[in-house]
Motif scaffolding. Structure first.
Motif, short mmCIF file in Angstrom:
data_model
loop_
_atom_site.label_atom_id
_atom_site.label_comp_id
_atom_site.label_asym_id
_atom_site.label_seq_id
_atom_site.Cartn_x
_atom_site.Cartn_y
_atom_site.Cartn_z
N ILE A 1 0.85 -1.19 0.00
CA ILE A 1 0.00 0.00 0.00
C ILE A 1 0.89 1.24 0.00
N TYR A 2 0.46 2.26 -0.71
CA TYR A 2 1.24 3.49 -0.78
C TYR A 2 0.40 4.67 -0.32
N LEU A 3 1.05 5.62 0.32
CA LEU A 3 0.40 6.90 0.62
C LEU A 3 1.13 7.97 -0.17
N ILE A 4 0.38 8.78 -0.90
CA ILE A 4 1.00 9.81 -1.72
C ILE A 4 0.45 11.17 -1.31
N ASP A 5 1.32 12.08 -0.97
CA ASP A 5 0.91 13.45 -0.62
C ASP A 5 0.53 14.16 -1.92
N GLN A 6 -0.76 14.45 -2.08
CA GLN A 6 -1.21 14.94 -3.40
C GLN A 6 -0.61 16.28 -3.77
N HIS A 7 -0.39 17.15 -2.78
CA HIS A 7 0.22 18.44 -3.11
C HIS A 7 1.69 18.24 -3.53
N ALA A 8 2.42 17.52 -2.70
CA ALA A 8 3.84 17.29 -3.00
C ALA A 8 4.02 16.62 -4.35
N ALA A 9 3.14 15.65 -4.64
CA ALA A 9 3.26 14.91 -5.90
C ALA A 9 3.01 15.82 -7.09
N GLN A 10 1.97 16.63 -6.99
CA GLN A 10 1.70 17.49 -8.13
C GLN A 10 2.74 18.60 -8.26
N GLU A 11 3.27 19.02 -7.13
CA GLU A 11 4.33 20.02 -7.15
C GLU A 11 5.53 19.48 -7.93
N ARG A 12 5.86 18.22 -7.70
CA ARG A 12 6.96 17.58 -8.42
C ARG A 12 6.67 17.52 -9.93
N ILE A 13 5.46 17.10 -10.28
CA ILE A 13 5.09 16.98 -11.70
C ILE A 13 5.19 18.34 -12.38
N ASN A 14 4.59 19.36 -11.77
CA ASN A 14 4.62 20.69 -12.37
C ASN A 14 6.03 21.25 -12.44
N TYR A 15 6.80 21.02 -11.39
CA TYR A 15 8.18 21.50 -11.36
C TYR A 15 8.99 20.97 -12.54
N GLU A 16 8.88 19.67 -12.77
CA GLU A 16 9.64 19.09 -13.89
C GLU A 16 9.13 19.60 -15.24
N LYS A 17 7.81 19.82 -15.32
CA LYS A 17 7.23 20.38 -16.55
C LYS A 17 7.83 21.75 -16.83
N TYR A 18 7.84 22.61 -15.78
CA TYR A 18 8.35 23.96 -15.96
C TYR A 18 9.84 23.94 -16.30
N MET A 19 10.59 23.11 -15.60
CA MET A 19 12.04 23.08 -15.85
C MET A 19 12.32 22.67 -17.29
N LYS A 20 11.56 21.69 -17.78
CA LYS A 20 11.76 21.26 -19.17
C LYS A 20 11.39 22.38 -20.14
N ALA A 21 10.28 23.05 -19.86
CA ALA A 21 9.84 24.15 -20.74
C ALA A 21 10.86 25.28 -20.75
N LEU A 22 11.44 25.56 -19.57
CA LEU A 22 12.39 26.66 -19.47
C LEU A 22 13.71 26.33 -20.16
N LYS A 23 14.05 25.05 -20.22
CA LYS A 23 15.28 24.65 -20.89
C LYS A 23 15.10 24.64 -22.41
N ASN A 24 13.86 24.45 -22.82
CA ASN A 24 13.55 24.40 -24.25
C ASN A 24 13.83 25.76 -24.89
N ARG A 25 14.61 25.75 -25.97
CA ARG A 25 14.97 27.03 -26.59
C ARG A 25 13.86 27.58 -27.49
N VAL A 26 13.02 26.70 -27.98
CA VAL A 26 11.92 27.17 -28.83
C VAL A 26 10.77 27.62 -27.92
N ILE A 27 10.47 28.91 -27.99
CA ILE A 27 9.42 29.44 -27.11
C ILE A 27 8.13 29.61 -27.89
#
Ligand code: ZN
Ligand code: ZN
Length: 584
Positions: A413-439
């Motif tokens: 069984i797993y417990l997942i902190d929904q805020h922390a989890a989504q924070e991680r997902i969004n963070y990686e999304k933003y970091m990838k977008a910011l590294k992308n040179r094509v805006i």
């Protein structure tokens, strides 16, 4: 032929002066390093009152002949350095030749030594020889230091309490034992065993002997090299972090070292895997050509300078980061028992257990073997691990306390902190977008107007390019006001105005030392937190499922960008043990 030569005075002066003897630990360090240089495989350190009453070091090394034994107490006698040039090729531990004479000048010392052919006993107090005779022929050296600083009361004052002195020595011997897993170290204080390593030449086993099973079971092996450096060692999983840096042990050519850049590489590699102010347990061994190392910048020889430090930084950073990435790091919710009792008592307990039965030993050996095989598999085929993580399926069951997603699969069984989890997902999304040179830019149907104070307006006006380069379409719009008509596509719908204001706050707040990389990092974390579901927001089962799918696809699904855990696990075994379905 005697191994010890008297060094020329000029060279001696070149070697950093300074206090060789400042605390009990520095005496122990000098004596034990001498034992290591004498190729001892068994070193026993006996203390009384943390070394304040007595320090005794017994080894089975090469020992000294009569002549060396006498010369050992002359200033600047050393068997390790003969010429100026040699200073740059130091590869032995102790090298100043000042230690024994310094120690003998402020205490009472008894030296027993034998090279197997002859043997000596020398008794010295305050630098004066009281007695010399021949001793027994047991090969090795035994040095006993008592009455420390009896003739220099001013320095006696600077010695700390028994506990502090003992703690420093324990720390030192732990590190020396990690530096040399092939040597059997025994440390006692007031006849109580504190450290015992087996000299197995197995680093993981030495880690077990020092930190206990709870730590050694959570260590991850790494190994890598470039043209100039070989690195090898263990890092801990982020679930067993410490509150201080004491357990980051770094070695260059088996010498204990301190180097800011090396520590930074470790810390940076753990970025977002741990919260700030928490530190991993690390044993990092670096091997390199001694000419790249300048060990002589500090008399304690721990601070070093390294040539090609940038190459070393990159190697350490990448290797540790990859090691974290390539392992499954979901922590078990049920902690093993006896975690984090006072270190000394843990050590004592382990030693005790090991002495009483061989079971721990066998179990440990078994665990190491299993681990080694697994590790081999991993290094042979890194993709396997990624697949292992990416194919992890978590089936949501529901939401508890409006905060934790309960999920399950056939492992538990797993417990997942929904805020922390989504924070991680969004963070990686933003970091990838910011590294992308094509805006790519989205136009706003209704422009956003931002009103600022006069000084904020000026600051932002001077730095408008930051926003423009990011993909914002922005122009001046009347008094102290800007109008935004377009934004980069990665800004979440419905959060446009809030995001823009956050970014502008960051620009205005941090403009004095603007660093694009740090800015992007900070912005991604801030926005990720702002845009993620809060606690007490009930999301549907479908939304939970989507969130969990996205989470396992993250580079680091285990921690939010602040380094806090996103997910914990109750394994089936843990549950069965708790419900007494299994009885061990
Ligand atoms: Zn947050
Ligand atoms: Zn967070």
């Amino acid at each position: 032929m005697s191994k010890i030569k008297v060094m020329n005075e000029n060279l001696a002066n070149k070697i950093a002066a300074g206090e060789v003897v400042e605390k009990c630990a520095s005496i122990v360090k000098e004596l034990v390093e001498n034992s290591i240089d004498a190729k001892a495989l068994n070193i026993i350190i006996n203390l009384e009152k943390g070394g304040l009453s007595k320090i005794q070091v017994i080894d089975d090394g090469e020992g000294m002949d009569d002549e060396d034994a006498k010369l050992a107490f002359f200033r600047h006698a050393t068997s390790k350095i003969m010429r100026d040039d040699d200073l740059f090729f130091i590869n032995t531990m102790g090298f100043r030749g000042e230690a024994l004479p310094s120690i003998a000048s402020v205490s009472e010392v008894e030296l027993k030594t034998s090279d197997g052919k002859s043997s000596s006993f020398i008794h010295i107090k305050g630098g004066k020889v009281l007695e010399t005779k021949s001793g027994d022929l047991r090969k090795g050296t035994s040095i006993t230091v008592t009455n420390l600083f009896y003739n220099t009361p001013a320095r006696l004052k600077y010695l700390k309490s028994e506990n502090t002195e003992a703690y420093n020595i324990v720390n030192l011997i732990e590190k020396l034992a990690l530096a040399r897993p092939d040597i059997n170290f025994t440390l006692t204080n007031n006849d109580k065993m504190i450290i015992k390593t087996s000299g197995s030449n197995n680093l993981l086993k030495t880690i077990h002997e020092i930190y206990g099973l709870n730590v050694s079971n959570k260590m991850l092996e790494f190994k890598a090299n470039n043209d100039d450096f070989d690195i090898y060692g263990y890092i801990c999983k982020p679930e067993i972090l410490k509150s201080n840096k004491n357990d980051i042990s770094t070695f260059v050519n088996d010498r204990i070292v301190r180097n800011i850049e090396i520590n930074k590489a470790i810390n940076d590699a753990y970025y977002t895997y741990k919260p700030e102010g928490k530190y991993p347990i690390v044993v990092l061994k670096i091997n390199t050509d001694p000419t790249l190392v300048d060990v002589n910048i500090h008399p304690t020889k721990q601070d070093i300078k390294l040539s090609k430090i940038n190459e070393l930084y990159d190697l350490i950073y990448k290797t540790i980061k990859d090691t974290l990435y390539n392992n499954l790091l979901i922590p078990n919710a049920i902690k093993d028992e006896s975690v984090n009792i006072i270190k000394d008592s843990v050590i004592a307990e382990i030693v005790d257990k090991m002495a009483k039965s061989n079971n721990t030993q066998t179990e440990m050996n078994f665990k190491i073997e299993v681990k080694d095989q697994k590790q081999e598999l991993k290094t042979n085929d890194e993709v396997v691990i990624n697949k292992e993580l990416k194919s992890l399926v978590l089936y949501p069951v529901g939401l508890a306390l409006g905060t934790y997603i309960i999920a399950q699969n056939d492992e538990g069984i797993y417990l997942i902190d929904q805020h922390a989890a989504q924070e991680r997902i969004n963070y990686e999304k933003y970091m990838k977008a910011l590294k992308n040179r094509v805006i790519t830019t989205t136009n706003l149907l209704i422009p956003i107007t931002i009103e600022l104070s006069a000084s904020e307006y000026i600051t932002l006006k001077d730095n408008l390019d930051i926003l423009k380069n990011m993909g914002f379409v922005i122009e001046e719009f009347g008094v102290n006001t800007f109008k935004i008509t377009g934004h980069p596509t990665w800004i979440l719908e419905g959060y446009e105005e809030e995001s823009v204001r956050k970014i502008i706050d960051l620009i205005i707040g941090g403009i004095n030392k603007f660093d694009q990389v740090k800015f992007n990092e900070k912005m991604a974390i801030t926005l990720a937190c702002k845009m993620s579901i809060k606690a007490n927001m009930h999301i549907s089962l479908e939304a939970q499922e989507e969130l969990l799918k996205e989470l396992v696809m993250c580079d680091n699904p285990y921690n939010c960008p602040h380094g806090r855990p996103t997910i914990i696990k109750f394994s089936i075994y843990d549950l069965e043990r708790m419900f007494k379905r299994v009885m061990n």
